[in-house]
Design a protein around this motif. Structure first.
Motif, PDB file in Angstrom:
ATOM      1  N   TYR A  70      17.120  29.795  46.207  1.00  0.00           N
ATOM      2  CA  TYR A  70      16.918  30.828  47.477  1.00  0.00           C
ATOM      3  C   TYR A  70      18.309  31.718  47.461  1.00  0.00           C
ATOM      4  O   TYR A  70      17.998  32.940  47.491  1.00  0.00           O
ATOM      5  N   PHE A  71      19.363  31.076  47.214  1.00  0.00           N
ATOM      6  CA  PHE A  71      20.532  31.624  47.121  1.00  0.00           C
ATOM      7  C   PHE A  71      20.549  32.536  46.103  1.00  0.00           C
ATOM      8  O   PHE A  71      20.903  33.834  46.389  1.00  0.00           O
ATOM      9  N   ALA A  72      20.074  32.338  45.191  1.00  0.00           N
ATOM     10  CA  ALA A  72      20.152  33.418  43.921  1.00  0.00           C
ATOM     11  C   ALA A  72      19.122  34.595  44.240  1.00  0.00           C
ATOM     12  O   ALA A  72      19.399  35.495  43.751  1.00  0.00           O
ATOM     13  N   SER A  73      18.260  34.364  44.973  1.00  0.00           N
ATOM     14  CA  SER A  73      17.341  35.607  45.393  1.00  0.00           C
ATOM     15  C   SER A  73      17.852  36.397  46.528  1.00  0.00           C
ATOM     16  O   SER A  73      17.344  37.734  46.543  1.00  0.00           O
ATOM     17  N   ARG A  74      18.873  36.122  47.104  1.00  0.00           N
ATOM     18  CA  ARG A  74      19.502  36.956  48.250  1.00  0.00           C
ATOM     19  C   ARG A  74      20.239  38.066  47.525  1.00  0.00           C
ATOM     20  O   ARG A  74      20.762  38.126  46.584  1.00  0.00           O
ATOM     21  N   SER A  75      20.587  39.073  48.416  1.00  0.00           N
ATOM     22  CA  SER A  75      21.215  40.254  48.003  1.00  0.00           C
ATOM     23  C   SER A  75      22.774  39.833  47.814  1.00  0.00           C
ATOM     24  O   SER A  75      23.178  38.500  48.394  1.00  0.00           O
ATOM     25  N   ARG A  76      23.405  40.567  46.991  1.00  0.00           N
ATOM     26  CA  ARG A  76      24.898  40.109  46.480  1.00  0.00           C
ATOM     27  C   ARG A  76      25.616  39.981  47.765  1.00  0.00           C
ATOM     28  O   ARG A  76      26.471  39.245  47.879  1.00  0.00           O
ATOM     29  N   ASP A  77      25.785  41.258  48.558  1.00  0.00           N
ATOM     30  CA  ASP A  77      26.308  41.262  49.897  1.00  0.00           C
ATOM     31  C   ASP A  77      26.157  39.938  50.822  1.00  0.00           C
ATOM     32  O   ASP A  77      27.004  39.379  51.398  1.00  0.00           O
ATOM     33  N   SER A  78      24.780  39.532  50.855  1.00  0.00           N
ATOM     34  CA  SER A  78      24.341  38.381  51.673  1.00  0.00           C
ATOM     35  C   SER A  78      25.047  37.131  51.072  1.00  0.00           C
ATOM     36  O   SER A  78      25.518  36.172  51.811  1.00  0.00           O
ATOM     37  N   ALA A  96      34.051  39.547  41.423  1.00  0.00           N
ATOM     38  CA  ALA A  96      33.787  40.598  40.635  1.00  0.00           C
ATOM     39  C   ALA A  96      33.121  40.470  39.288  1.00  0.00           C
ATOM     40  O   ALA A  96      33.876  39.543  38.558  1.00  0.00           O
ATOM     41  N   GLY A  97      31.907  41.187  38.951  1.00  0.00           N
ATOM     42  CA  GLY A  97      31.897  41.228  37.716  1.00  0.00           C
ATOM     43  C   GLY A  97      30.991  39.769  37.078  1.00  0.00           C
ATOM     44  O   GLY A  97      30.467  39.635  35.916  1.00  0.00           O
ATOM     45  N   GLY A  98      30.796  38.933  38.196  1.00  0.00           N
ATOM     46  CA  GLY A  98      29.928  37.616  38.010  1.00  0.00           C
ATOM     47  C   GLY A  98      28.823  37.488  39.082  1.00  0.00           C
ATOM     48  O   GLY A  98      28.883  38.199  40.046  1.00  0.00           O
TER      49      GLY A  98
END
Length: 192
Positions: free
Chosen positions: A103-111, A142-144
């Motif tokens: 689930y965490f991987a499905s969240r937006s980067r900002d979230s 950053a970048g990952g």
């Protein structure tokens, strides 16, 4: 009418998803601390099925502390436009790391970054402090990919009581209840 509370939930939830303008998956989560003092807040349903109802949060938050002290909790879905609500009571346990990671991987980067930056439920001196922490997390990752923080994950409420409430004219509401019993569920009605 369905005699399986999960099939009935699926039907009502699908209707809410089709008609509610905002967050049909929003549910009130009621917990209490070790002294029995209650608190309630809105969370978002992120998974459900016969094994329970799942939401995600910071496991160092106030709600997580209350869950650790007393794992018994209640959920409430209220869909005003449908004039329906569902009350669910049961015990909370942690969702698996695999579920939480997915689930965490499905969240937006900002979230994802916000989960790292926030000390949820703790005092915050000012908004600028949080924004600075968020900027630090942006730089750090950053970048990952942003991995799931060790203090963040899911909870599953395994129901032992589910009530389906349907508004009716003149407050002659319909209330169907399901209680977990050995080998399945019992079903009944309550007076409005």
């Amino acid at each position: 009418m369905a005699d399986d509370p999960f099939a009935l939930f699926d039907t009502w939830f699908a209707e809410a998803q089709a008609s509610e303008p905002n967050d049909p998956n929003a549910m009130a989560l009621a917990t209490s601390d070790a002294r029995g003092r209650p608190s309630v807040r809105m969370v978002l349903l992120k998974g459900h099925g016969p094994d329970g109802f799942v939401f995600y949060t910071n496991r160092e938050s106030r709600k997580a502390g209350e869950i650790a002290a007393n794992p018994h909790a209640a959920l409430l879905f209220h869909w005003k436009s449908l004039r329906r609500q569902i009350r669910i009571e049961g015990e909370l346990t942690w969702a698996s790391d695999i579920e939480s990671d997915a689930y965490f991987a499905s969240r937006s980067r900002d979230s994802q970054l916000g989960a790292w930056a926030s000390d949820q439920s703790r005092p915050l001196a000012d908004r600028a402090t949080f924004e600075a922490r968020f900027a630090e997390m942006q730089a750090k990752f950053a970048g990952g990919d942003v991995p799931r923080p060790p203090h963040w994950g899911g909870y599953r409420l395994t129901p032992d009581h589910i009530e389906f409430w349907q508004d009716r004219a003149y407050r002659l509401h319909e209330r169907r209840v399901f209680d977990r019993a050995e080998g399945g569920w019992t079903e009944g009605l309550l007076y409005p």
